[in-house]
Scaffold this motif. Structure first.
Motif, PDB file in Angstrom:
ATOM      1  N   VAL A  26       0.810  -1.213   0.000  1.00 53.08           N
ATOM      2  CA  VAL A  26       0.000   0.000   0.000  1.00 53.08           C
ATOM      3  C   VAL A  26       0.846   1.267   0.000  1.00 53.08           C
ATOM      4  CG1 VAL A  26      -1.967  -1.088   1.130  1.00 53.08           C
ATOM      5  CG2 VAL A  26      -0.201  -0.002   2.519  1.00 53.08           C
ATOM      6  N   ARG A 122      -5.154   6.034   2.750  1.00 58.88           N
ATOM      7  CA  ARG A 122      -4.175   6.405   1.737  1.00 58.88           C
ATOM      8  C   ARG A 122      -2.780   6.098   2.261  1.00 58.88           C
ATOM      9  NH1 ARG A 122      -3.024  10.676  -0.614  1.00 58.88           N
ATOM     10  NH2 ARG A 122      -0.825  10.292  -0.314  1.00 58.88           N
ATOM     11  N   HIS A 134       0.944   3.565  -5.849  1.00 59.66           N
ATOM     12  CA  HIS A 134       0.372   2.527  -4.993  1.00 59.66           C
ATOM     13  C   HIS A 134      -1.146   2.602  -4.941  1.00 59.66           C
ATOM     14  CE1 HIS A 134       4.246   1.083  -3.355  1.00 59.66           C
ATOM     15  NE2 HIS A 134       4.623   2.305  -3.629  1.00 59.66           N
ATOM     16  N   GLY A 135      -1.736   3.311  -5.875  1.00 59.99           N
ATOM     17  CA  GLY A 135      -3.170   3.471  -5.900  1.00 59.99           C
ATOM     18  C   GLY A 135      -3.875   2.480  -6.801  1.00 59.99           C
ATOM     19  N   PRO A 136      -5.165   2.711  -7.067  1.00 59.52           N
ATOM     20  CA  PRO A 136      -5.986   1.725  -7.771  1.00 59.52           C
ATOM     21  C   PRO A 136      -5.598   1.495  -9.224  1.00 59.52           C
ATOM     22  CG  PRO A 136      -7.198   3.770  -7.387  1.00 59.52           C
ATOM     23  CD  PRO A 136      -5.951   3.866  -6.595  1.00 59.52           C
ATOM     24  N   SER A 153      -7.959  -8.883   0.366  1.00 58.54           N
ATOM     25  CA  SER A 153      -7.618  -7.589   0.968  1.00 58.54           C
ATOM     26  C   SER A 153      -7.665  -7.735   2.482  1.00 58.54           C
ATOM     27  CB  SER A 153      -8.566  -6.486   0.498  1.00 58.54           C
ATOM     28  OG  SER A 153      -9.923  -6.853   0.666  1.00 58.54           O
ATOM     29  N   HIS A 158      -7.616   0.917   4.178  1.00 62.11           N
ATOM     30  CA  HIS A 158      -6.472   1.107   3.296  1.00 62.11           C
ATOM     31  C   HIS A 158      -6.490   0.131   2.125  1.00 62.11           C
ATOM     32  CE1 HIS A 158      -5.220   2.621   7.252  1.00 62.11           C
ATOM     33  NE2 HIS A 158      -4.448   3.447   6.601  1.00 62.11           N
ATOM     34  N   ASN A 159      -7.091  -1.013   2.294  1.00 62.99           N
ATOM     35  CA  ASN A 159      -6.923  -2.093   1.332  1.00 62.99           C
ATOM     36  C   ASN A 159      -8.188  -2.477   0.573  1.00 62.99           C
ATOM     37  OD1 ASN A 159      -4.048  -2.626   2.026  1.00 62.99           O
ATOM     38  ND2 ASN A 159      -4.940  -3.057   4.014  1.00 62.99           N
ATOM     39  N   TYR A 161     -10.909  -0.690   0.270  1.00 61.67           N
ATOM     40  CA  TYR A 161     -11.297   0.478  -0.521  1.00 61.67           C
ATOM     41  C   TYR A 161     -10.445   0.574  -1.792  1.00 61.67           C
ATOM     42  CZ  TYR A 161     -13.759   2.462   3.621  1.00 61.67           C
ATOM     43  OH  TYR A 161     -14.588   2.678   4.685  1.00 61.67           O
ATOM     44  N   LEU A 162      -9.178   0.249  -1.657  1.00 60.93           N
ATOM     45  CA  LEU A 162      -8.267   0.301  -2.800  1.00 60.93           C
ATOM     46  C   LEU A 162      -8.659  -0.728  -3.849  1.00 60.93           C
ATOM     47  CD1 LEU A 162      -5.590   1.326  -4.081  1.00 60.93           C
ATOM     48  CD2 LEU A 162      -4.417  -0.433  -2.747  1.00 60.93           C
TER      49      LEU A 162
END
Length: 450
Positions: A26, A122, A134-136, A153, A158-159, A161-162
């Motif tokens: 992440v 985030r 490190h985003g979607p 996940s 943090h995870n 949602y990503l």
């Protein structure tokens, strides 16, 4: 969260189990030293992104609010901004790295535990470049390349949602392609606390309705997952911290009975859920009886740290604040403690409670956790209300004075931990957990911890 000891211990149970494991980090922090035996995806920039120059914290806060309200539009805006940066910024000489942005590097790693702290929703660094790497969008690329049979996940804010945002991107680009089987595991306060916030509740509901499988470490949170729309099968309720080598831990434990120990362990969290300032107030009330005791505070927030050092400087309490320590060092402290005190308004099981039980420290934990699913209230631990200061004081006083109570509880708690958390129990249970998630037959029928 690849720098978490809990994630590392969970993954450890899958080594040599014929699974091809891939880990998507992440943030850019190094992985926990325990992590090995998998493929870590190290995103690297194809084009550098200029760091924002002013008002980073305000801009990040504004962007996060937009993410919660409209994730797809937030991603669109971020992509446009990054494209403008890439177009307007001359590329410097590339840093020497092997491969392209999706290059994968095998482990094991032998780095140190960075003791990383991550903000809600985030990466830790307040830079848009980190969000880009490190985003979607990058996660969606990794998913498309790896084509996993299962995405797991670990943790929601943090995870999950990503993964949800990556799923939105992939389905928007090609609805016919579908999305891999997805298992989301609730950690700690992910649903119990954040589900009370309107914006988070919308995201949690979207996750629970989108996943194929949901798991958690509390019966309480299983019911909450259902209330947020999860309709899939019920998976085994397992501690998120993974298994522990109980015999190895016992070698770190003092042979002195808990009733003769002169140390109190205190969790120092002071954030959305932690109430370490209340714990310090309890200790201060009993300062005269704690003259011969050492107070050890770990995971300490800034306010409790300042107050603890004030109390020490004034000679009121003998407090030692642990800022950085190995897991074994924390266990060794638990193994010399008579009692453990933690006050919070939300938690899961609380791994620290399990470690206190493991090492013979009598646990006093607020009832906003799932601790009562592990110890016997009033006999092997006290579950107290975070809003009742007098009750916390009463139960702490009993743990401080009732020798028979703490000695008997230590014996019973060790039996509970050995039967439910030892590696010999948890490792086959976790492996069967994944076989069930993948629709494979179990190899260890009857191995689920009691």
């Amino acid at each position: 969260m690849h720098h978490s000891v809990h994630a590392a211990r969970w993954i450890e149970a899958l080594l040599d189990a014929d699974f091809d494991l891939h880990l998507y980090p992440v943030d850019p922090a190094p992985p926990h030293a325990y992590i090995r035996g998998l493929t870590l995806h190290r995103p690297t920039p194809a084009s550098p992104v200029a760091a924002p120059s002013v008002s980073i914290s305000r801009r990040v806060a504004r962007f996060l609010r937009h993410v919660l309200q409209d994730p797809l539009d937030a991603i669109r805006l971020l992509r446009e901004k990054l494209a403008r940066h890439a177009a307007s910024t001359p590329a410097p000489e590339p840093r020497p790295r092997a491969g392209d942005p999706l290059r994968v590097r095998p482990v094991p790693f032998d780095g140190d535990d960075p003791q990383a702290r991550v903000r809600l929703g985030r990466p830790d660094e307040s830079e848009e470049a980190i969000m880009a790497l490190h985003g979607p969008q990058m996660l969606a690329k990794v998913i498309a390349e790896v084509q996993p049979d299962l995405i797991h996940s670990l943790e929601f804010q943090h995870n999950a949602y990503l993964v949800l945002a990556a799923r939105d991107l992939m389905l928007a680009a090609d609805p016919s392609r579908g999305f891999p089987r997805w298992l989301a595991t609730n950690w700690g306060s992910d649903i119990y606390y954040f589900g009370r916030d309107e914006a988070h509740a919308r995201q949690i509901r979207r996750v629970c309705e989108a996943v194929d499988l949901y798991s958690c470490e509390c019966r309480r949170d299983l019911a909450l997952g259902r209330s947020f729309g999860y309709q899939g099968p019920e998976l085994p309720v397992l501690a998120n911290s993974g298994g522990i080598d109980v015999d190895a831990a016992q070698r770190l434990r003092s042979q002195v009975p808990p009733s003769q120990r002169k140390l109190i362990m205190v969790k120092g969290y002071d954030h959305f859920a932690g109430r370490a300032m209340v714990s310090l107030a309890v200790l201060e009330r009993f300062a005269d009886r704690l003259k011969d005791y050492e107070i050890v505070m770990f995971s300490v927030g800034s306010r409790p740290r300042v107050r603890a050092l004030e109390l020490k400087a004034a000679g009121i309490l003998n407090i030692r604040v642990i800022d950085i320590a190995t897991h074994d060092e924390i266990l060794e402290c638990f193994g010399r403690a008579r009692a453990y005190l933690a006050v919070s308004i939300s938690d899961g099981i609380s791994t620290s409670v399990l470690e206190a039980m493991l090492m013979g420290a009598f646990p006093i934990q607020t009832n906003t956790s799932c601790c009562e699913e592990w110890f016997v209230q009033g006999e092997t631990g006290f579950a107290v209300s975070p809003d009742d200061f007098d009750e916390i004081c009463t139960q702490f006083e009993r743990a401080l004075t009732d020798d028979a109570l703490v000695d008997e509880a230590a014996i019973r708690n060790l039996d509970i931990i050995r039967s439910r958390l030892d590696q010999t129990v948890m490792t086959p249970a976790i492996r069967d957990f994944y076989r069930q998630a993948l629709g494979m037959p179990s190899r260890h029928e009857g191995s689920e911890p009691r």
